[in-house]
Design a protein around this motif. Structure first.
Motif, PDB file in Angstrom:
ATOM      1  N   LYS A 171       0.860  -1.186   0.000  1.00 15.57           N
ATOM      2  CA  LYS A 171       0.000   0.000   0.000  1.00 15.57           C
ATOM      3  C   LYS A 171       0.894   1.233   0.000  1.00 15.57           C
ATOM      4  O   LYS A 171       1.830   1.328   0.796  1.00 15.57           O
ATOM      5  CB  LYS A 171      -0.914   0.014   1.221  1.00 15.57           C
ATOM      6  N   LEU A 172       0.592   2.158  -0.897  1.00 13.38           N
ATOM      7  CA  LEU A 172       1.339   3.402  -0.975  1.00 13.38           C
ATOM      8  C   LEU A 172       0.467   4.552  -0.492  1.00 13.38           C
ATOM      9  O   LEU A 172      -0.645   4.751  -0.989  1.00 13.38           O
ATOM     10  CB  LEU A 172       1.782   3.673  -2.414  1.00 13.38           C
ATOM     11  N   MET A 173       0.956   5.293   0.483  1.00 13.53           N
ATOM     12  CA  MET A 173       0.278   6.493   0.955  1.00 13.53           C
ATOM     13  C   MET A 173       1.169   7.692   0.678  1.00 13.53           C
ATOM     14  O   MET A 173       2.327   7.709   1.078  1.00 13.53           O
ATOM     15  CB  MET A 173      -0.010   6.407   2.462  1.00 13.53           C
ATOM     16  N   GLU A 174       0.624   8.673  -0.024  1.00 15.14           N
ATOM     17  CA  GLU A 174       1.334   9.928  -0.222  1.00 15.14           C
ATOM     18  C   GLU A 174       0.818  10.934   0.798  1.00 15.14           C
ATOM     19  O   GLU A 174      -0.387  11.181   0.874  1.00 15.14           O
ATOM     20  CB  GLU A 174       1.108  10.452  -1.637  1.00 15.14           C
ATOM     21  N   ALA A 175       1.720  11.492   1.590  1.00 12.07           N
ATOM     22  CA  ALA A 175       1.325  12.390   2.675  1.00 12.07           C
ATOM     23  C   ALA A 175       2.066  13.713   2.575  1.00 12.07           C
ATOM     24  O   ALA A 175       3.227  13.770   2.152  1.00 12.07           O
ATOM     25  CB  ALA A 175       1.606  11.740   4.025  1.00 12.07           C
ATOM     26  N   TYR A 176       1.364  14.767   2.980  1.00  5.00           N
ATOM     27  CA  TYR A 176       1.964  16.102   2.981  1.00  5.00           C
ATOM     28  C   TYR A 176       1.286  16.927   4.069  1.00  5.00           C
ATOM     29  O   TYR A 176       0.055  16.941   4.156  1.00  5.00           O
ATOM     30  CB  TYR A 176       1.785  16.762   1.617  1.00  5.00           C
ATOM     31  N   LEU A 177       2.087  17.576   4.904  1.00  4.50           N
ATOM     32  CA  LEU A 177       1.573  18.395   5.996  1.00  4.50           C
ATOM     33  C   LEU A 177       0.585  17.621   6.868  1.00  4.50           C
ATOM     34  O   LEU A 177      -0.490  18.097   7.215  1.00  4.50           O
ATOM     35  CB  LEU A 177       0.921  19.675   5.442  1.00  4.50           C
ATOM     36  N   ASN A 178       0.968  16.381   7.179  1.00  2.00           N
ATOM     37  CA  ASN A 178       0.220  15.522   8.092  1.00  2.00           C
ATOM     38  C   ASN A 178      -1.160  15.130   7.569  1.00  2.00           C
ATOM     39  O   ASN A 178      -2.064  14.820   8.339  1.00  2.00           O
ATOM     40  CB  ASN A 178       0.065  16.165   9.475  1.00  2.00           C
ATOM     41  N   GLU A 179      -1.300  15.120   6.255  1.00  2.00           N
ATOM     42  CA  GLU A 179      -2.541  14.649   5.629  1.00  2.00           C
ATOM     43  C   GLU A 179      -2.206  13.682   4.510  1.00  2.00           C
ATOM     44  O   GLU A 179      -1.204  13.850   3.814  1.00  2.00           O
ATOM     45  CB  GLU A 179      -3.354  15.824   5.072  1.00  2.00           C
ATOM     46  N   VAL A 180      -3.061  12.678   4.342  1.00  3.71           N
ATOM     47  CA  VAL A 180      -2.882  11.718   3.263  1.00  3.71           C
ATOM     48  C   VAL A 180      -3.526  12.276   2.005  1.00  3.71           C
ATOM     49  O   VAL A 180      -4.730  12.548   1.975  1.00  3.71           O
ATOM     50  CB  VAL A 180      -3.491  10.352   3.630  1.00  3.71           C
ATOM     51  N   GLU A 181      -2.729  12.448   0.958  1.00  3.56           N
ATOM     52  CA  GLU A 181      -3.233  13.034  -0.286  1.00  3.56           C
ATOM     53  C   GLU A 181      -3.703  11.975  -1.267  1.00  3.56           C
ATOM     54  O   GLU A 181      -4.581  12.237  -2.093  1.00  3.56           O
ATOM     55  CB  GLU A 181      -2.147  13.892  -0.936  1.00  3.56           C
ATOM     56  N   ALA A 182      -3.130  10.778  -1.200  1.00  8.20           N
ATOM     57  CA  ALA A 182      -3.514   9.712  -2.134  1.00  8.20           C
ATOM     58  C   ALA A 182      -3.116   8.359  -1.556  1.00  8.20           C
ATOM     59  O   ALA A 182      -2.145   8.255  -0.807  1.00  8.20           O
ATOM     60  CB  ALA A 182      -2.847   9.927  -3.493  1.00  8.20           C
ATOM     61  N   VAL A 183      -3.885   7.335  -1.897  1.00  8.23           N
ATOM     62  CA  VAL A 183      -3.595   5.969  -1.460  1.00  8.23           C
ATOM     63  C   VAL A 183      -3.766   5.025  -2.649  1.00  8.23           C
ATOM     64  O   VAL A 183      -4.759   5.097  -3.376  1.00  8.23           O
ATOM     65  CB  VAL A 183      -4.545   5.517  -0.328  1.00  8.23           C
ATOM     66  N   LYS A 184      -2.790   4.157  -2.843  1.00  7.28           N
ATOM     67  CA  LYS A 184      -2.884   3.118  -3.872  1.00  7.28           C
ATOM     68  C   LYS A 184      -2.521   1.782  -3.240  1.00  7.28           C
ATOM     69  O   LYS A 184      -1.599   1.703  -2.430  1.00  7.28           O
ATOM     70  CB  LYS A 184      -1.946   3.418  -5.044  1.00  7.28           C
ATOM     71  N   THR A 185      -3.253   0.749  -3.618  1.00 14.40           N
ATOM     72  CA  THR A 185      -3.001  -0.584  -3.075  1.00 14.40           C
ATOM     73  C   THR A 185      -2.687  -1.541  -4.218  1.00 14.40           C
ATOM     74  O   THR A 185      -3.395  -1.563  -5.237  1.00 14.40           O
ATOM     75  CB  THR A 185      -4.228  -1.101  -2.293  1.00 14.40           C
ATOM     76  N   TYR A 186      -1.628  -2.325  -4.050  1.00 16.02           N
ATOM     77  CA  TYR A 186      -1.206  -3.285  -5.061  1.00 16.02           C
ATOM     78  C   TYR A 186      -1.199  -4.693  -4.462  1.00 16.02           C
ATOM     79  O   TYR A 186      -0.917  -4.871  -3.274  1.00 16.02           O
ATOM     80  CB  TYR A 186       0.198  -2.950  -5.574  1.00 16.02           C
ATOM     81  N   GLU A 187      -1.503  -5.685  -5.307  1.00 12.83           N
ATOM     82  CA  GLU A 187      -1.449  -7.079  -4.861  1.00 12.83           C
ATOM     83  C   GLU A 187      -0.787  -7.914  -5.947  1.00 12.83           C
ATOM     84  O   GLU A 187      -1.051  -7.719  -7.149  1.00 12.83           O
ATOM     85  CB  GLU A 187      -2.857  -7.607  -4.567  1.00 12.83           C
ATOM     86  N   PHE A 188       0.061  -8.839  -5.505  1.00 13.18           N
ATOM     87  CA  PHE A 188       0.733  -9.704  -6.484  1.00 13.18           C
ATOM     88  C   PHE A 188      -0.240 -10.776  -6.945  1.00 13.18           C
ATOM     89  O   PHE A 188      -0.780 -11.537  -6.136  1.00 13.18           O
ATOM     90  CB  PHE A 188       1.982 -10.344  -5.889  1.00 13.18           C
ATOM     91  N   ASP A 189      -0.476 -10.821  -8.248  1.00 10.68           N
ATOM     92  CA  ASP A 189      -1.403 -11.784  -8.848  1.00 10.68           C
ATOM     93  C   ASP A 189      -0.599 -12.987  -9.341  1.00 10.68           C
ATOM     94  O   ASP A 189       0.197 -12.875 -10.273  1.00 10.68           O
ATOM     95  CB  ASP A 189      -2.154 -11.114 -10.003  1.00 10.68           C
ATOM     96  N   LEU A 190      -0.819 -14.121  -8.704  1.00 10.80           N
ATOM     97  CA  LEU A 190      -0.056 -15.321  -9.050  1.00 10.80           C
ATOM     98  C   LEU A 190      -0.362 -15.816 -10.460  1.00 10.80           C
ATOM     99  O   LEU A 190       0.488 -16.435 -11.102  1.00 10.80           O
ATOM    100  CB  LEU A 190      -0.355 -16.436  -8.046  1.00 10.80           C
ATOM    101  N   GLU A 191      -1.571 -15.533 -10.958  1.00 12.29           N
ATOM    102  CA  GLU A 191      -1.960 -16.009 -12.288  1.00 12.29           C
ATOM    103  C   GLU A 191      -1.179 -15.293 -13.387  1.00 12.29           C
ATOM    104  O   GLU A 191      -0.824 -15.916 -14.400  1.00 12.29           O
ATOM    105  CB  GLU A 191      -3.463 -15.823 -12.502  1.00 12.29           C
ATOM    106  N   ILE A 192      -0.944 -14.003 -13.208  1.00  8.48           N
ATOM    107  CA  ILE A 192      -0.207 -13.256 -14.236  1.00  8.48           C
ATOM    108  C   ILE A 192       1.251 -13.049 -13.834  1.00  8.48           C
ATOM    109  O   ILE A 192       2.034 -12.482 -14.592  1.00  8.48           O
ATOM    110  CB  ILE A 192      -0.879 -11.896 -14.527  1.00  8.48           C
ATOM    111  N   ASP A 193       1.592 -13.486 -12.619  1.00 11.33           N
ATOM    112  CA  ASP A 193       2.951 -13.369 -12.096  1.00 11.33           C
ATOM    113  C   ASP A 193       3.435 -11.918 -12.126  1.00 11.33           C
ATOM    114  O   ASP A 193       4.554 -11.616 -12.520  1.00 11.33           O
ATOM    115  CB  ASP A 193       3.920 -14.258 -12.897  1.00 11.33           C
TER     116      ASP A 193
END
Length: 260
Positions: free
Chosen positions: A145-167
């Motif tokens: 999970k990636l959180m971009e933060a600035y001035l003690n606030e979260v500006e954006a969140v992205k979540t990634y998962e490894f897919d075993l089917e597509i490797d």
């Protein structure tokens, strides 16, 4: 908001009397024991009244007129934004409308007011240093999970998962479930055997984001072996590694863990 650019602009401002610069740092933090009854309203009212009273006693009509114009603008901003207040307000302005900087922030401030030739930027500079533009990378086996933060606030969140089917990694949506067909033990075994290879596929994406988004700080958060494995695959060295699994924690708790 590009605070570096804004600070440079504000630092160049200088106004002579009667059109001086008004600077306000206002603590509106509802979690502050001293703010339980909305005491900031009284502090704001008293602060404005004190300047007005001083200028009346000094019989400086031109400067009093300038301050009263500023007062009207500031009071209007307070009225219009009161329902969306966070923990603090920083406001810098002049009567001639050439200067206007107002921001609601998620950090507690020390309430002070200034009416002088230049803006007072000390608390703003301190906040910029304490809460820089940051990339927070939370790792948990096959999830990142990636959180971009600035001035003690979260500006954006992205979540990634490894897919075993597509490797390979894929970005997940907020409502998308995980893969229920993989048993926990099997996933753990596969992860332990492949973690360096898996992380090697996504780490370059984090390096590119760090450059493109101009992160001033990078933090990696995860169990000791996982955080280290991810760190090993990044070109950019993290400013801090926190050996704790916080991927599913609330954003506010993660920010508190990192910035205090």
């Amino acid at each position: 908001m590009d605070l570096n650019k804004k600070l440079k602009q504000l630092a160049t401002i200088r106004r002579e009397s009667p059109n001086k610069v008004f600077t306000m740092y206002l603590n509106t933090d509802p979690s502050d024991p001293e703010q339980q009854g909305g005491e900031w309203k009284i502090q704001f009212k008293n602060g404005m009244r004190n300047f007005e009273q001083y200028l009346k006693e000094a019989d400086n009509k031109e400067e009093l007129n300038c301050f009263q114009q500023v007062k009207q603008k500031v009071e209007k901003y307070i009225r219009m934004n009161e329902q969306q207040f966070r923990r603090g307000i920083i406001l810098i302005t002049t009567a001639d409308k050439e200067v206007w900087f107002a921001v609601r922030i998620q950090m507690r401030l020390k309430t002070v007011f200034f009416w002088q030739e230049t803006p007072v930027l000390d608390q703003l500079k301190k906040l910029k240093k304490q809460y820089p533009k940051s990339g927070i990378i939370l790792v948990q086996q096959n999830k990142v999970k990636l959180m971009e933060a600035y001035l003690n606030e979260v500006e954006a969140v992205k979540t990634y998962e490894f897919d075993l089917e597509i490797d390979d990694w894929r970005e997940k949506t907020a409502v998308e479930p995980g893969n229920p067909t993989i048993q926990k033990d099997d996933l753990y075994a596969r992860f332990e055997a492949n973690k360096q290879r898996w992380y090697k596929k996504i780490a370059p994406k984090m390096d590119k984001l760090a450059k493109d988004k101009q992160w001033e700080k990078v933090f990696i958060v995860g169990e000791p072996g996982q955080a280290q494995a991810f760190q090993d695959q990044m070109n950019k060295s993290p400013d801090k590694v926190i050996n704790k699994n916080m991927l599913d924690h609330q954003k506010s708790n993660i920010l508190k863990e990192i910035f205090g």
